[in-house]
Each structure stands twice: as structure tokens, then as C-alpha cells.
Write a protein that holds these residues in place. Sequence first.
Motif, PDB file in Angstrom:
ATOM      1  N   ALA A  89      78.050  41.063  59.359  1.00 27.40           N
ATOM      2  CA  ALA A  89      77.498  41.684  58.148  1.00 27.40           C
ATOM      3  C   ALA A  89      78.500  42.681  57.580  1.00 27.40           C
ATOM      4  CB  ALA A  89      76.186  42.384  58.482  1.00 27.40           C
ATOM      5  N   LYS A  90      78.200  43.168  56.399  1.00 25.28           N
ATOM      6  CA  LYS A  90      79.082  44.156  55.773  1.00 25.28           C
ATOM      7  C   LYS A  90      78.282  45.182  54.992  1.00 25.28           C
ATOM      8  CE  LYS A  90      81.026  44.638  52.017  1.00 25.28           C
ATOM      9  NZ  LYS A  90      81.589  44.472  50.692  1.00 25.28           N
ATOM     10  N   TRP A  91      78.739  46.438  55.044  1.00 22.88           N
ATOM     11  CA  TRP A  91      78.128  47.551  54.289  1.00 22.88           C
ATOM     12  C   TRP A  91      79.276  48.407  53.789  1.00 22.88           C
ATOM     13  CZ3 TRP A  91      72.754  49.492  54.534  1.00 22.88           C
ATOM     14  CH2 TRP A  91      72.586  50.776  54.012  1.00 22.88           C
ATOM     15  N   PRO A 132      84.329  51.907  54.677  1.00 26.11           N
ATOM     16  CA  PRO A 132      84.387  53.150  53.914  1.00 26.11           C
ATOM     17  C   PRO A 132      85.526  53.030  52.909  1.00 26.11           C
ATOM     18  CG  PRO A 132      85.478  53.448  56.030  1.00 26.11           C
ATOM     19  CD  PRO A 132      85.207  51.967  55.869  1.00 26.11           C
ATOM     20  N   GLU A 133      85.217  52.890  51.641  1.00 22.49           N
ATOM     21  CA  GLU A 133      86.273  52.652  50.647  1.00 22.49           C
ATOM     22  C   GLU A 133      86.568  53.909  49.840  1.00 22.49           C
ATOM     23  OE1 GLU A 133      85.575  49.804  47.486  1.00 22.49           O
ATOM     24  OE2 GLU A 133      87.656  49.969  46.799  1.00 22.49           O
ATOM     25  N   VAL A 134      87.772  54.447  50.021  1.00 18.92           N
ATOM     26  CA  VAL A 134      88.254  55.501  49.126  1.00 18.92           C
ATOM     27  C   VAL A 134      88.825  54.775  47.907  1.00 18.92           C
ATOM     28  CG1 VAL A 134      89.858  57.419  48.824  1.00 18.92           C
ATOM     29  CG2 VAL A 134      88.777  57.034  51.073  1.00 18.92           C
ATOM     30  N   LEU A 142      86.529  47.391  61.240  1.00 14.12           N
ATOM     31  CA  LEU A 142      86.637  48.396  60.182  1.00 14.12           C
ATOM     32  C   LEU A 142      87.292  47.757  58.964  1.00 14.12           C
ATOM     33  CD1 LEU A 142      86.311  51.542  59.615  1.00 14.12           C
ATOM     34  CD2 LEU A 142      88.790  51.609  59.907  1.00 14.12           C
ATOM     35  N   LYS A 143      86.718  48.023  57.792  1.00 13.93           N
ATOM     36  CA  LYS A 143      87.298  47.506  56.542  1.00 13.93           C
ATOM     37  C   LYS A 143      87.625  48.695  55.645  1.00 13.93           C
ATOM     38  CE  LYS A 143      86.343  44.503  52.575  1.00 13.93           C
ATOM     39  NZ  LYS A 143      85.716  43.280  52.093  1.00 13.93           N
ATOM     40  N   PRO A 144      88.771  49.310  55.839  1.00  6.19           N
ATOM     41  CA  PRO A 144      89.112  50.488  55.043  1.00  6.19           C
ATOM     42  C   PRO A 144      90.006  50.132  53.860  1.00  6.19           C
ATOM     43  CG  PRO A 144      90.645  50.307  56.851  1.00  6.19           C
ATOM     44  CD  PRO A 144      89.782  49.058  56.884  1.00  6.19           C
ATOM     45  N   PHE A 155      93.368  41.118  56.620  1.00  3.95           N
ATOM     46  CA  PHE A 155      92.837  41.334  55.265  1.00  3.95           C
ATOM     47  C   PHE A 155      91.389  40.887  55.168  1.00  3.95           C
ATOM     48  CE2 PHE A 155      94.792  37.128  55.350  1.00  3.95           C
ATOM     49  CZ  PHE A 155      93.877  36.310  54.707  1.00  3.95           C
ATOM     50  N   SER A 156      90.645  41.599  54.353  1.00  2.00           N
ATOM     51  CA  SER A 156      89.320  41.141  53.923  1.00  2.00           C
ATOM     52  C   SER A 156      89.269  41.350  52.420  1.00  2.00           C
ATOM     53  CB  SER A 156      88.203  41.930  54.624  1.00  2.00           C
ATOM     54  OG  SER A 156      86.946  41.541  54.094  1.00  2.00           O
ATOM     55  N   PHE A 157      90.142  40.606  51.726  1.00  2.00           N
ATOM     56  CA  PHE A 157      90.296  40.811  50.287  1.00  2.00           C
ATOM     57  C   PHE A 157      89.222  40.058  49.504  1.00  2.00           C
ATOM     58  CE2 PHE A 157      95.248  41.128  50.793  1.00  2.00           C
ATOM     59  CZ  PHE A 157      95.118  42.390  51.335  1.00  2.00           C
ATOM     60  N   GLU A 193      80.228  39.572  46.035  1.00  2.00           N
ATOM     61  CA  GLU A 193      79.873  40.362  44.860  1.00  2.00           C
ATOM     62  C   GLU A 193      78.373  40.224  44.592  1.00  2.00           C
ATOM     63  OE1 GLU A 193      82.018  37.849  44.897  1.00  2.00           O
ATOM     64  OE2 GLU A 193      83.969  38.477  44.119  1.00  2.00           O
ATOM     65  N   SER A 194      77.740  41.351  44.282  1.00  2.00           N
ATOM     66  CA  SER A 194      76.314  41.320  43.947  1.00  2.00           C
ATOM     67  C   SER A 194      76.117  40.511  42.664  1.00  2.00           C
ATOM     68  CB  SER A 194      75.804  42.740  43.759  1.00  2.00           C
ATOM     69  OG  SER A 194      76.624  43.398  42.811  1.00  2.00           O
ATOM     70  N   ILE A 195      74.870  40.161  42.369  1.00  2.00           N
ATOM     71  CA  ILE A 195      74.600  39.330  41.183  1.00  2.00           C
ATOM     72  C   ILE A 195      75.184  39.988  39.928  1.00  2.00           C
ATOM     73  CG2 ILE A 195      72.753  38.457  39.686  1.00  2.00           C
ATOM     74  CD1 ILE A 195      71.089  37.967  42.233  1.00  2.00           C
ATOM     75  N   LEU A 227      90.513  46.075  52.662  1.00  2.00           N
ATOM     76  CA  LEU A 227      90.087  45.629  51.334  1.00  2.00           C
ATOM     77  C   LEU A 227      91.283  45.726  50.396  1.00  2.00           C
ATOM     78  CD1 LEU A 227      89.689  48.406  49.396  1.00  2.00           C
ATOM     79  CD2 LEU A 227      87.850  48.757  51.016  1.00  2.00           C
ATOM     80  N   SER A 228      91.228  45.037  49.255  1.00  2.00           N
ATOM     81  CA  SER A 228      92.354  45.130  48.317  1.00  2.00           C
ATOM     82  C   SER A 228      92.115  46.207  47.265  1.00  2.00           C
ATOM     83  CB  SER A 228      92.644  43.782  47.659  1.00  2.00           C
ATOM     84  OG  SER A 228      91.543  43.291  46.941  1.00  2.00           O
ATOM     85  N   GLY A 229      90.871  46.480  46.949  1.00  2.00           N
ATOM     86  CA  GLY A 229      90.537  47.644  46.136  1.00  2.00           C
ATOM     87  C   GLY A 229      91.004  47.605  44.695  1.00  2.00           C
TER      88      GLY A 229
HETATM   89  C1  5MM Z   1      85.579  46.856  47.475  1.00  2.00           C
HETATM   90  O1  5MM Z   1      85.231  45.559  47.317  1.00  2.00           O
HETATM   91  C2  5MM Z   1      85.142  44.781  48.522  1.00  2.00           C
HETATM   92  C3  5MM Z   1      86.431  44.107  48.832  1.00  2.00           C
HETATM   93  O2  5MM Z   1      86.865  43.450  47.680  1.00  2.00           O
HETATM   94  P1  5MM Z   1      88.273  43.872  47.025  1.00  2.00           P
HETATM   95  O3  5MM Z   1      89.303  43.327  47.993  1.00  2.00           O
HETATM   96  O4  5MM Z   1      88.238  43.187  45.697  1.00  2.00           O
HETATM   97  O5  5MM Z   1      88.324  45.354  46.930  1.00  2.00           O
HETATM   98  C4  5MM Z   1      84.075  43.726  48.305  1.00  2.00           C
HETATM   99  O6  5MM Z   1      83.682  43.147  49.527  1.00  2.00           O
HETATM  100  C5  5MM Z   1      82.912  44.352  47.632  1.00  2.00           C
HETATM  101  O7  5MM Z   1      82.284  45.177  48.549  1.00  2.00           O
HETATM  102  C6  5MM Z   1      82.054  43.219  47.145  1.00  2.00           C
HETATM  103  O8  5MM Z   1      82.750  42.571  46.116  1.00  2.00           O
HETATM  104  C7  5MM Z   1      80.674  43.673  46.687  1.00  2.00           C
HETATM  105  O9  5MM Z   1      80.771  44.471  45.574  1.00  2.00           O
HETATM  106  P2  5MM Z   1      79.405  44.897  44.802  1.00  2.00           P
HETATM  107  O10 5MM Z   1      79.793  46.204  44.194  1.00  2.00           O
HETATM  108  O11 5MM Z   1      79.142  43.843  43.823  1.00  2.00           O
HETATM  109  O12 5MM Z   1      78.312  45.024  45.807  1.00  2.00           O
END
Ligand code: 5MM
Length: 339
Positions: free
Chosen positions: A141-143, A184-186, A224-226, A293-295, A31-33, A266-268
Motif C-alpha cells: 500500500a501507499k500513503w 513523506p514528500e517535501v 520509504l518513498k521520499p 525509483f517509484s516514479f 493518481e486519484s480520480i 518519487l520524481s516529484g
Molecule cells: C508525489 O506523487 C507520487 C509519485 O509520483 P511522482 O513521481 O510523479 O512524484 C504519486 O504516487 C502520487 O502520490 C500519486 O500520483 C497520487 O497523487 P494524488 O494527489 O492524485 O493522490
Amino acid sequence: MTTVATTATSSLVDIAHDLVGSGRGILAADESIGTMSTRLEKAGVEPTETNRRDYRELLVTTADLREGVSGVILCDETLRQRLSDGRIFPHALDELGLLPGIKVDTGARPLAGSAGETVTEGLDGLDARLAEYAELGARFAKWRAVITIGDRTPSRWALWAGAHSLARYARSCQDAGIVPIVEPEVLMDGDHTIWRCAPVTAAALRTLVDELTVACVDPAAMVLKPNMVVAGSTCPQQASPRETATATVEVLGAALPDDLAGVAFLSGGQDPDVATANLAALQEVPAPWPLTFSFGRALVSPALQAWRGDPRRVVDGQAALARLVGRNAAVLRTPSRRR
Ligand code: 5MM
């Protein structure tokens, strides 16, 4: 996706395999700051740099975390921080048997020419940052690209812009010797049905695979992290785990190359129990890639609530994380998994 000669080495393929092919998942603690501070405040914890550090230290030092988790995604702040014993996080993770990862996007911003959609930024200076992250010990890395479902969204423009950025990022990662997680998160936000989520996810993945192919990204050296294909969070008609799993694998199977290293969902914002039930159902559907999982929230929310910034409750936070990691890793190892 065509595999062409790239600078992706066999070690990248090995790291990608370790991440998703070893019967374990990935912990998203990136999570970002801003996001982390909001979550800390909601849990009654002052959002200081030290508290963000203490919380991440609690997570990564959970006993036997590596039994269920192959790697941990960190944000830039954490990657540079030290645990209370003085080790920087990537070195500590390495010693704990966990692959260190780094979120390298700089967040979603309004996309010009769209009806309120976003594009994820962070390509400026990315190659130099990746070189530094590799030096600091990051192995992957992750984007994340964010896709919204609405009356007029997603637009083709937003899908393409998000996919193009993900492909440029992935290619830069492989050139830097870092495995890219491509996310790519829907979003689940909205009252749409699973039957609307399915074609939107399919379109997002088709667009993404086209862009990855043009960029000559090696699928065997990426993850892939969908999102799972699910109904919107306020849809009255929620899908069962079996419906979710069937729809998800059908959509993924039509879009993805068989030689992709693996898929880490992702858990989303799904409830942790629902996310685990869906992950378990996914193991029942034949697929050519590991499905793990990458929750983020579905692993760490109870840990944060149990800790609430109190050093005496670190053990409770770690127990909550260990319970959820163990439960999710266990469903990956059920004998019913067929490929
Ligand atoms: C979508 O969030 C990613 C997976 O976490 P969830 O399983 O909770 O959905 C998570 O990696 C997200 O990308 C990070 O928490 C970074 O979020 P922000 O918006 O703070 O960059």
C-alpha cells in the motif's frame, strides 16, 4: 528505529525485498480520480471512467514491464476495474509478474492551527479497507504526506501530524499483512536552494522515524518513498546530480535505520531525464539500503502524450513507457553500485 516483535511476518519482508531489492523500481499509477482526470484533459482525452481504465491498461500491459518494474501502485477505482479481457487489475498484475499495490490515503486536507499546511487523511475505517484490499489481491500500500517549504513552513506541528498519520497507517498495513510504502514528500515547489531542502527533509525523516518507532513498525517490512534532496523548481541555482545524490544519502543516512527494506524515490515533478540522472548518481554513493525509483510522472508523462486516447497509438504509449522504465532500471544495475 527499534525492531520489536510485531505481526510483520517473513513474507512481508520478502515482499518488501521483491519490491525494492530486485534491481527494479515501482510504477506509481495511483493518481486519484481528480488528478488523473486533469491530466487526461490536458492531453485532450475525455476524463471518463473508461478512459482512465484504458490508460491504466495501456501502462500495465506494456510488454516485459516486469523486467524493470516490481510492482504497480493503483488507486481504489483502478483496483476494482477490469481490463478489456475481463480480469480485474490485481489479478492481471499478478499474472503479469507484477505486485499489485493500492494507494489508501484519501488526500491532503487543511491542517487546523497551521499557516496553510495540510495533513493527509484516510485513517477512519482504514483497517477494514486494508482487509478488503488484501482480499482483492493488494500486496502493498501507499500513503503520502505533503510537506511544503516556505518562509514559515514546515511547522513542527505539520511535520508531526504527517509523520504520526504515516506511522498509524504503516502499523495498520503490517497488521493486515500488507507492506506499507511510507511517502513523506517535501515538495519541489518554490525557489529554495538544495541547502534549504536538506534540513527540511532531515527534520521530516527524523520526526517520521520517531513515530514509526513508537508504533513498532518493522523497518525490514516497509519501503520509504521520499523526495530526493533537490533545489526548488524555480530556484535559479539547480544542483548537479552528484550534489543531489551526496546530499540525499547524507540526509537519509543520518535518519534511517540500516535494516530498512529499501528506498524508492518519487520524481516529484522532475524532468524525466533529470530524475534518471539523479537516480544514476545515487547509485554511486554507498548506502546500506537499495535505492530505487517509484516514479509517477517521470515514467508516464511521455506515454500519456504519445497515446492521447487514440487506440491506434497504444503501441506508441507503451513504447514511451518501456523506454523510460528500461532506462531507469538500467542505472540500478550498473556495476558501480556499492553498499
Ligand atoms: C508525489 O506523487 C507520487 C509519485 O509520483 P511522482 O513521481 O510523479 O512524484 C504519486 O504516487 C502520487 O502520490 C500519486 O500520483 C497520487 O497523487 P494524488 O494527489 O492524485 O493522490
